[in-house]
Design a protein around this motif. Structure first.
Motif, short mmCIF file in Angstrom:
data_model
loop_
_atom_site.label_atom_id
_atom_site.label_comp_id
_atom_site.label_asym_id
_atom_site.label_seq_id
_atom_site.Cartn_x
_atom_site.Cartn_y
_atom_site.Cartn_z
N ASN A 306 10.74 42.41 34.89
CA ASN A 306 10.42 41.02 35.22
C ASN A 306 11.55 40.05 34.90
O ASN A 306 11.45 38.86 35.19
N SER A 307 12.61 40.57 34.27
CA SER A 307 13.66 39.68 33.73
C SER A 307 14.55 39.07 34.81
O SER A 307 15.11 37.99 34.60
N GLY A 308 14.71 39.78 35.92
CA GLY A 308 15.64 39.32 36.94
C GLY A 308 17.10 39.53 36.53
O GLY A 308 18.01 39.09 37.23
N ALA A 309 17.33 40.20 35.40
CA ALA A 309 18.69 40.41 34.88
C ALA A 309 19.22 41.75 35.39
O ALA A 309 18.81 42.81 34.92
N ALA A 310 20.15 41.68 36.34
CA ALA A 310 20.68 42.91 36.95
C ALA A 310 21.32 43.83 35.92
O ALA A 310 21.28 45.05 36.06
N ARG A 311 21.91 43.26 34.87
CA ARG A 311 22.58 44.08 33.86
C ARG A 311 21.62 45.01 33.13
O ARG A 311 22.03 46.02 32.55
N LEU A 312 20.32 44.68 33.16
CA LEU A 312 19.33 45.51 32.45
C LEU A 312 18.87 46.71 33.28
O LEU A 312 18.13 47.55 32.78
N ARG A 313 19.31 46.77 34.53
CA ARG A 313 18.91 47.90 35.38
C ARG A 313 19.41 49.22 34.79
O ARG A 313 18.69 50.22 34.79
N LEU A 314 20.63 49.22 34.26
CA LEU A 314 21.17 50.44 33.65
C LEU A 314 20.37 50.85 32.42
O LEU A 314 20.20 52.04 32.15
N VAL A 315 19.88 49.86 31.67
CA VAL A 315 19.06 50.15 30.50
C VAL A 315 17.79 50.89 30.93
O VAL A 315 17.40 51.91 30.33
N ALA A 316 17.15 50.40 31.97
CA ALA A 316 15.93 51.04 32.47
C ALA A 316 16.24 52.43 33.04
O ALA A 316 15.47 53.38 32.82
N GLN A 317 17.36 52.56 33.75
CA GLN A 317 17.72 53.86 34.32
C GLN A 317 17.85 54.93 33.24
O GLN A 317 17.48 56.09 33.44
N GLY A 318 18.33 54.53 32.09
CA GLY A 318 18.51 55.48 30.99
C GLY A 318 17.21 56.02 30.43
O GLY A 318 17.23 56.99 29.66
N LEU A 319 16.10 55.43 30.81
CA LEU A 319 14.79 55.86 30.30
C LEU A 319 13.91 56.47 31.38
O LEU A 319 12.74 56.78 31.12
N CYS A 320 14.45 56.66 32.56
CA CYS A 320 13.64 57.20 33.67
C CYS A 320 13.20 58.64 33.45
O CYS A 320 12.26 59.11 34.09
N ALA A 328 8.63 56.69 31.05
CA ALA A 328 9.43 57.04 32.22
C ALA A 328 8.91 56.31 33.46
O ALA A 328 9.69 55.82 34.28
N ASP A 329 7.60 56.25 33.61
CA ASP A 329 7.00 55.54 34.75
C ASP A 329 7.37 54.05 34.73
O ASP A 329 7.72 53.47 35.75
N ALA A 330 7.30 53.44 33.53
CA ALA A 330 7.65 52.03 33.39
C ALA A 330 9.13 51.81 33.70
O ALA A 330 9.51 50.80 34.32
N ALA A 331 9.98 52.75 33.30
CA ALA A 331 11.41 52.63 33.55
C ALA A 331 11.70 52.68 35.04
O ALA A 331 12.50 51.88 35.58
N ARG A 332 11.05 53.59 35.75
CA ARG A 332 11.27 53.70 37.19
C ARG A 332 10.80 52.43 37.90
O ARG A 332 11.43 51.96 38.86
#
Length: 339
Positions: A306-320, A328-332
């Motif tokens: 929900n952040s809209g912060a593109a830089r955080l996409r890599l953070v989420a990818q690391g938890l997929c 993992a579901d939340a990360a995806r």
């Protein structure tokens, strides 16, 4: 006796003190059973157990004659509504920013109870969200406040920001008059809810409540609600924060209720990196600890999405591919949302 008990309670650090006779609570059986029958309690199966205790405090402890109901302020130093704008940081409910209130309030209750026994005799039992006690209806019956349209307790003296504790006693103490509703035509608490968790005034569907979803709900949050959670990662204060009665609220006198670096709008990427040991160490002594790392990081990932912060996409990818399938579901979901 009543005056002495109230005076002592205030000396112990409580902000409010009222007394009610131990007995059936008017309207509670009908309201509670309807709430449960509609399934609005979600996964909180504990609410179905010992319903009779919640309906009548004298069933919980038949020897009890009076209940002293106490309020203790945890008034925040910050504006929870303004904090919603810090979208790349996690917003933690005001009550959970400091030390676990269960421990602090219970120790105060025990000190008050021991003093009562020394002064007047009798027996006591103390409760602070630790037994099947209908605390809010009990507090209204004692005159501490009233249950507003958001179903939380509101006080003319303190607004909405306070914990409730109770001392059951075998002593006969003069009761206070019950409080009446002072909400009037106001419906700010209903209108502000981002997930529309109030089917009607004075009714809550916990299954749509962000506090429930981030704390009590164990699995994936329904996708239709994830985008409405914003940066709320533990609880939600919106319906409390907009209440006009908070003009009478006071900041918590006990500094242990105020947050620190661990809970004051922490960076989402920092929280997402927590493993189980790191989570337990960071939130030792906090009520947040009880939900566990998996549920907490799940919430953080929804906030990242929900952040809209593109830089955080890599953070989420690391938890997929996290070992916890809910994480993992939340990360995806977060990756797709930011993509």
């Amino acid at each position: 006796m009543r005056g002495a008990v109230v005076e002592r309670a205030l000396q112990e650090g409580f902000s409010l003190c009222r007394v009610v006779r131990a007995g059936p609570l008017e309207g509670v059986p009908e309201g509670l059973r309807a709430f449960l029958a509609r399934g609005r309690h979600g996964e909180m199966g504990w609410m179905e157990r010992r319903v009779d205790w919640r309906e009548d405090p004298s069933v919980l402890w038949p020897e009890a004659k009076s209940v002293i109901v106490l309020g203790e302020s945890y008034g925040p130093e910050f504006d929870p509504m303004a904090a919603l704008e810090a979208r790349d940081r996690g917003l933690i409910s005001a009550y959970a920013r400091g030390r676990d209130y269960h421990d602090i309030v219970k120790k105060r209750l025990k000190r008050l109870g021991r003093w009562m026994i020394d002064e007047f005799g009798g027996e006591i039992k103390v409760f602070v969200d630790t037994a099947p006690v209908a605390e809010k209806p009990l507090a209204q019956a004692a005159g501490l406040g009233w249950q507003g349209k958001h179903t939380n307790l509101v006080s003319r003296d303190m607004g909405s920001w306070f914990f409730i504790g109770s001392v059951f006693t075998t002593l006969e103490i003069e009761p206070d008059p019950a409080e009446v509703d002072h909400c009037g035509i106001c419906r700010k608490c209903l209108d502000v809810c981002p997930t529309e968790a109030f089917p009607a005034p004075y009714q809550l569907d916990a299954r749509r409540c962000i506090s429930y979803l981030t704390i009590e709900h164990a699995g994936p949050v329904p996708e239709a609600l994830r985008g409405k959670m914003g940066n709320r990662i533990y609880g939600c204060d919106d319906c409390l924060a907009v209440c006009p009665w908070n003009k009478f609220a006071v900041e918590a006198a006990d500094m242990r209720y105020h947050g620190g670096t661990e809970t004051d709008l922490p960076a989402l990427e920092e929280l997402a990196a927590l493993d189980d040991a790191g989570f337990r160490a960071r939130f030792s002594g906090s009520p947040i600890k009880r939900i566990g790392r998996g549920r907490f990081v799940r919430n953080v990932l929804y906030a990242i999405g929900n952040s809209g912060a593109a830089r955080l996409r890599l953070v989420a990818q690391g938890l997929c591919e996290d070992d916890d399938p809910v994480v993992a579901d939340a990360a995806r979901w977060a990756v797709a949302r930011l993509g």
